[in-house]
Design an enzyme around this catalytic site. Sequence first.
Site, PDB file in Angstrom:
ATOM      1  N   ASP A 106      -8.579 -13.007 -65.728  1.00 53.57           N
ATOM      2  CA  ASP A 106      -7.958 -13.088 -64.423  1.00 53.57           C
ATOM      3  C   ASP A 106      -7.634 -11.668 -63.957  1.00 53.57           C
ATOM      4  O   ASP A 106      -7.651 -10.720 -64.746  1.00 53.57           O
ATOM      5  CB  ASP A 106      -6.682 -13.930 -64.545  1.00 53.57           C
ATOM      6  CG  ASP A 106      -5.860 -13.941 -63.276  1.00 53.57           C
ATOM      7  OD1 ASP A 106      -6.400 -14.326 -62.229  1.00 53.57           O
ATOM      8  OD2 ASP A 106      -4.685 -13.537 -63.335  1.00 53.57           O
ATOM      9  N   ASP A 142      -5.100 -10.692 -60.685  1.00 55.60           N
ATOM     10  CA  ASP A 142      -3.706 -10.553 -60.246  1.00 55.60           C
ATOM     11  C   ASP A 142      -2.749 -11.122 -61.286  1.00 55.60           C
ATOM     12  O   ASP A 142      -2.877 -12.274 -61.705  1.00 55.60           O
ATOM     13  CB  ASP A 142      -3.487 -11.279 -58.918  1.00 55.60           C
ATOM     14  CG  ASP A 142      -4.052 -10.504 -57.744  1.00 55.60           C
ATOM     15  OD1 ASP A 142      -3.839  -9.288 -57.680  1.00 55.60           O
ATOM     16  OD2 ASP A 142      -4.701 -11.122 -56.878  1.00 55.60           O
ATOM     17  N   LYS A 171     -11.834 -22.398 -62.889  1.00 57.56           N
ATOM     18  CA  LYS A 171     -12.387 -21.233 -63.579  1.00 57.56           C
ATOM     19  C   LYS A 171     -13.130 -21.671 -64.845  1.00 57.56           C
ATOM     20  O   LYS A 171     -14.096 -21.028 -65.255  1.00 57.56           O
ATOM     21  CB  LYS A 171     -11.279 -20.237 -63.925  1.00 57.56           C
ATOM     22  CG  LYS A 171     -10.697 -19.508 -62.724  1.00 57.56           C
ATOM     23  CD  LYS A 171      -9.657 -18.480 -63.152  1.00 57.56           C
ATOM     24  CE  LYS A 171      -9.044 -17.766 -61.958  1.00 57.56           C
ATOM     25  NZ  LYS A 171      -8.026 -16.764 -62.382  1.00 57.56           N
ATOM     26  N   ASP A 217      -2.756 -15.580 -66.535  1.00 56.15           N
ATOM     27  CA  ASP A 217      -1.300 -15.621 -66.388  1.00 56.15           C
ATOM     28  C   ASP A 217      -0.792 -16.761 -65.519  1.00 56.15           C
ATOM     29  O   ASP A 217       0.420 -16.912 -65.354  1.00 56.15           O
ATOM     30  CB  ASP A 217      -0.798 -14.312 -65.764  1.00 56.15           C
ATOM     31  CG  ASP A 217      -1.009 -14.286 -64.255  1.00 56.15           C
ATOM     32  OD1 ASP A 217      -2.170 -14.401 -63.799  1.00 56.15           O
ATOM     33  OD2 ASP A 217      -0.010 -14.196 -63.517  1.00 56.15           O
ATOM     34  N   ASP A 244      -5.430 -20.613 -64.451  1.00 57.81           N
ATOM     35  CA  ASP A 244      -6.117 -20.115 -65.648  1.00 57.81           C
ATOM     36  C   ASP A 244      -6.071 -21.109 -66.811  1.00 57.81           C
ATOM     37  O   ASP A 244      -6.744 -20.906 -67.820  1.00 57.81           O
ATOM     38  CB  ASP A 244      -5.482 -18.798 -66.114  1.00 57.81           C
ATOM     39  CG  ASP A 244      -5.580 -17.703 -65.080  1.00 57.81           C
ATOM     40  OD1 ASP A 244      -6.658 -17.550 -64.486  1.00 57.81           O
ATOM     41  OD2 ASP A 244      -4.567 -16.999 -64.847  1.00 57.81           O
TER      42      ASP A 244
END
Length: 234
Positions: free
Chosen positions: A8, A10, A157, A180, A184
């Site tokens: 990831d 951000d 994802k 995070d 995710d």
Amino acid sequence: MLKALVTDVDGTLTDRRRRINTAAVEAIRTLVDAGIEVVLASGNTVCFMDGLCRMIGTDGTIIGENGGVCRRGYKGSLHIAGDREICLEAFEVLHDHFAGQGIDLELLSAQYRFADVALARNIDPDEARAVLRDHHLPVRVLDTGFAVHIQAPGVSKETAMRKLAADMGLSLDDMIAVGDSENDIEMLRAAGVGVAVQNAPELTRSAADWVSESAYGDGFVEAVKKYYPDRFSR
């Protein structure tokens, strides 16, 4: 050895103010130079991801729009998953609902998106989910902490990571995923090794095999050094 890393952006490669962590960039470049496949995975658009890949120094393999799009390398064909029309229909329903409360929904980079709809975080995601359930719209609402996304079901994802693994001739056991946020969770569970950085919420951390002691980009660097010790022992 883990042959590919999916990360990831951000909250994982950045600090709390969304500034890129330079040590994380150096760690990624070390892996790339060692022949490790590095995939940047985000809710952001393809054009944003392309610029980021070039600045960091990866080969352009990306997961964008929270799995709605993915591509292997800059010259690869863009794979688009899901149904954006149903996402746009859901947006119109939410627009009408929140307009009644005096809230104007703000679309984010709509002209550059192929698969999902992204909104500024000025609405309650749980309320949005309830409204869309009442309208029997088959979509899901994701709160990434940076934007609210409307996505077709069955897109994540993880699904994009599976597509890229097949394109690379790898199994998911060959891959480590780092993240995070709630968007995710699926990929952390599916990867051979799933890592959550310390700033992740409890639900995301519980989906991981290992949680870093450090937060944000420092946690990413900690994870890379743990799982690729031979690349950072010099």
